[in-house]
Design a protein around this motif. Structure first.
Motif, mmCIF file in Angstrom:
data_model
loop_
_atom_site.group_PDB
_atom_site.id
_atom_site.type_symbol
_atom_site.label_atom_id
_atom_site.label_comp_id
_atom_site.label_asym_id
_atom_site.label_seq_id
_atom_site.Cartn_x
_atom_site.Cartn_y
_atom_site.Cartn_z
ATOM 1 N N PHE A 166 0.830 -1.209 0.000
ATOM 2 C CA PHE A 166 0.000 0.000 0.000
ATOM 3 C C PHE A 166 0.866 1.261 0.000
ATOM 4 O O PHE A 166 0.653 2.184 -0.778
ATOM 5 N N MET A 177 -7.059 5.336 -1.383
ATOM 6 C CA MET A 177 -6.321 5.374 -2.649
ATOM 7 C C MET A 177 -7.249 5.013 -3.799
ATOM 8 O O MET A 177 -7.236 5.648 -4.849
ATOM 9 N N VAL A 214 -5.772 1.881 1.476
ATOM 10 C CA VAL A 214 -6.117 1.345 0.158
ATOM 11 C C VAL A 214 -7.479 1.870 -0.294
ATOM 12 O O VAL A 214 -7.669 2.248 -1.460
ATOM 13 N N ARG A 248 -9.375 7.840 -4.646
ATOM 14 C CA ARG A 248 -8.640 8.856 -5.406
ATOM 15 C C ARG A 248 -8.482 8.442 -6.864
ATOM 16 O O ARG A 248 -8.499 9.260 -7.769
ATOM 17 N N ALA A 276 2.549 1.848 -3.278
ATOM 18 C CA ALA A 276 1.601 2.338 -4.291
ATOM 19 C C ALA A 276 1.219 3.787 -4.034
ATOM 20 O O ALA A 276 1.213 4.624 -4.944
ATOM 21 N N ALA A 277 0.925 4.073 -2.758
ATOM 22 C CA ALA A 277 0.461 5.408 -2.423
ATOM 23 C C ALA A 277 1.553 6.446 -2.657
ATOM 24 O O ALA A 277 1.296 7.530 -3.179
ATOM 25 N N VAL A 285 -3.784 -0.502 6.085
ATOM 26 C CA VAL A 285 -4.041 -1.017 4.741
ATOM 27 C C VAL A 285 -5.487 -0.740 4.337
ATOM 28 O O VAL A 285 -5.768 -0.231 3.251
ATOM 29 N N GLU A 316 2.167 6.988 -6.255
ATOM 30 C CA GLU A 316 1.108 7.864 -6.749
ATOM 31 C C GLU A 316 1.461 9.331 -6.505
ATOM 32 O O GLU A 316 1.082 10.206 -7.265
#
Lengths: 119, 536
Positions: free
Chosen positions: A17, B304, B301, B307, A20-21, B297, A24
């Motif tokens: 996570f 995310m 997540v 978004r 990925a975040a 998480v 981003e």
């Protein structure tokens, strides 16, 4: 040029996570699963900031900070913690490392990283 | 010429010869009596009788009443002085003379004997009287001594009795002596004081009447050797010790010692409570550790994903509300974990002098924007000026205040007023903070549980049941007390009493950790709204 972040986190999902975040948010993220690998990565490559979980098997957060501070004293470090033992946070602070509580809002983390990079 | 006594009376014709013979014979008698008397005893009479007979003979011939009288008196005197019977013969010149002489001699002898006996008896009596007097005096002295001894003995007994009474009365334990029938024979002062009765209202009354309600049998409590019990008529917990004693009269009695152990019981309860909290703290830390990463998480997540959804789809896509729901509930879990966290560290605080009024004002400022969103709820602060500073962990007191205010808000779904009041109780040296609302109030049955962890009256999903227990935990760590008073339908008032000084300084390690904890809070991702919603 994206800033390079070394992320050490033993829990796979959290690691995925965060990678990925942060990706981003335009960071180049190298993710490792423990403190020892973080030290290896720090020696092999150059990073702009280290993001460490405080509770990891093997080398824990504080021990990793101690080594990283010796190897690359100029690189800022940010800690992440599930707020288990305050002793960790106090020890991290002795190295000038701030710890953020999990769960953390990604924007807050990004802001924190940017602050650290400015210094 | 013969003088005959009794019949004829002649005047004695004293011739010098006669007188001479009489005198010589008397002298002789006297001499014999004086000289021989003491030495020879019995011989005296025989020797003395000669001169006496001689003189008497002469007197008989020439005697007159006068000479006779003289001779009788002389003989009497002499004989009396010796204590002897008078010699028999006085007048032997003729038979009547002899008879009279004997009679007189007998009478004088008898008289002298009588007198001697009387004298002797008198002497004896005097002696006996003297002895009696002596004995009497001795007896009186002994009576006096004995009386004094008895007095001293009584005094000692009285003193011993008073000492025992004072000893037993000085004890705060209730001490009672009962007979076989269970009636109170004796009791100490603590007993009558405790029941606010007179001795007469306790003595000779059944023990059970005193301690137990009518119809309720608590007899067993007073026959078991040692038992802890809550009496109906005596507040608190008591430890009862019962002993059996047998008096000299063979009767059985019971000694009951009743000690108030309420404080000990309360302390035990507090220790159990504090152990419970410590266990909860350990558990909380474990839960926090295990939960926060997965929550990271879930929340991260879902946010995310939100978004990453295309802006156009954002409004219409049903996935959006699902993701929001995941995210919202993730935060809710994080809040619960966060609330639990407060338990783990309620007893290790960094205390600094702080102004309670300032804490209240800061809290109001901090929550100002939040308060605006609390519809129809007004907050009134009545703060006493010039409060002394109190040692506390400021941020934790802020947390207490926020929790109490949130609790108040939740108690007033239709609006109302939250009143904050501070004052200094100089007598107790403590600061007081009141937080009252005009809400629904708390039923009495529930009032005792509101500080228990996870106790909530709110619908599932709206409260963690931790807000007030965190308040209690923080305040306990501050040596403070919180009390709730409530009237259903009128409102609830929480009263917090703070000491000015803290007794246990935190260790440096704890202090450091705690300082960081606070610092950490400022970096939290949670807005104040979330912080407030943790209470419940």
């Amino acid at each position: 040029m994206n800033k390079k972040v070394l992320l050490a986190e033993d829990e796979r999902d959290v690691r995925q996570f965060l990678r990925a975040a942060l990706t981003e948010h335009h960071f180049d993220v190298t993710a490792v699963n423990n403190g020892a690998n973080a030290v290896v990565a720090a020696v092999e490559q150059t990073f702009d900031v280290y993001l460490l979980d405080m509770m990891m098997p093997g080398l824990d957060g504080v021990q990793t900070i101690r080594v990283l501070r010796k190897v690359t004293p100029q690189v800022p470090i940010i800690g992440l913690t599930g707020y288990v033992r305050q002793g960790f946070m106090a020890q991290a602070l002795e190295f000038g490392v701030m710890c953020l509580n999990k769960p953390v809002v990604i924007e807050v983390l990004v802001k924190e990283i940017e602050e650290a990079l400015k210094k | 010429m013969i003088a005959r006594f009794g019949w004829r009376f002649h005047l004695v014709r004293f011739t010098p010869t006669r007188l001479l013979i009489v005198c010589v014979s008397l002298l002789l008698y006297a001499l014999v009596d004086w000289w021989v008397g003491d030495a020879l005893g019995a011989m005296e009479d025989m020797l003395a009788i000669g001169p006496l007979l001689l003189s008497a003979w002469f007197l008989g011939h020439a005697g007159s009443m006068m000479t006779l009288g003289i001779v009788v008196i002389l003989h009497f005197a002499l004989s009396y002085s010796n204590g002897e019977p008078l010699a028999a013969a006085l007048f032997i010149n003729d038979l009547p003379g002899i008879v009279v002489g004997f009679v007189i001699s007998f009478i004088t002898g008898w008289l002298s004997d009588l007198l001697a006996r009387m004298a002797e008896e008198n002497a004896k009596r005097q002696k006996v009287e003297a002895e009696l007097r002596l004995l009497n005096e001795e007896l009186e002295q002994r009576v006096l001594d004995r009386t004094q001894e008895l007095g001293e003995s009584n005094e000692r007994i009285e003193r011993a009795k008073k000492e025992w009474e004072a000893t037993v009365d000085s004890l705060s334990d209730l001490i009672l002596l009962t007979n076989e029938e269970g009636s109170v024979v004796r009791c100490n002062r603590a007993t009558v004081d405790r029941f606010q009765k007179e001795y007469d209202d306790v003595l000779n009354h059944p023990l059970s009447d005193l301690f137990c309600d009518e119809g309720k049998d608590c007899h067993a409590v007073f026959v078991t050797p040692s038992v802890e019990y809550q009496f109906q008529n005596l507040a608190g917990w008591h430890h009862i010790l019962n002993h059996q004693v047998q008096w000299d009269d063979g009767k059985l009695y019971y000694v009951h010692i009743i000690r108030d152990i309420t404080a000990r019981k309360q302390m035990q309860a507090a220790m159990i409570e504090s152990q419970k909290m410590a266990d909860l703290g350990t558990l909380s830390a474990g839960v926090a550790h295990e939960m926060n990463s997965p929550l990271q998480v879930i929340i991260g997540v879902s946010q995310m994903a939100l978004r990453q959804m295309s802006p156009t789809a954002l409004e219409t896509d049903p996935l959006r509300s699902d993701l929001e729901m995941i995210c919202r509930n993730g935060w809710r879990c994080a809040e619960i974990v966060r609330s639990l966290r407060a338990y783990a560290h309620t007893s290790s605080d960094l205390y600094e002098p702080a102004d309670l009024n300032e804490i209240v004002r800061d809290t109001l400022l901090l929550t100002a924007h939040q308060l605006k969103s609390w519809s129809n709820i007004s907050v009134v602060a009545d703060l006493a000026p010039d409060l002394p500073k109190m040692e506390c962990d400021r941020n934790r007191i802020v947390q207490v205040l926020i929790n109490l205010m949130t609790n108040a808000r939740d108690a007033m779904p239709n609006g109302g007023e939250i009143a904050l009041h501070t004052e200094y109780d100089s007598r107790q040296g403590r600061l007081r903070l009141d937080v009252s609302d005009t809400g629904d109030g708390i039923p009495e049955a529930v009032l005792g549980k509101i500080f228990d962890p996870f106790f909530t009256t709110k619908p599932i999903g709206q409260g963690t049941g931790l807000g007030l227990s965190i308040v209690a935990g923080i305040l306990r760590a501050h040596g403070s007390e919180v009390q709730a008073a409530s009237v259903v339908g009128e409102g609830t008032k929480f009263t917090v009493s703070f000491p000015l000084k803290q007794v246990t300084p935190p260790t440096s390690d704890e202090a450091r950790g705690e300082a960081l904890g606070r610092f950490d809070d400022s970096y939290t991702s949670l807005p104040l709204a979330n912080l407030i919603s943790t209470s419940g």
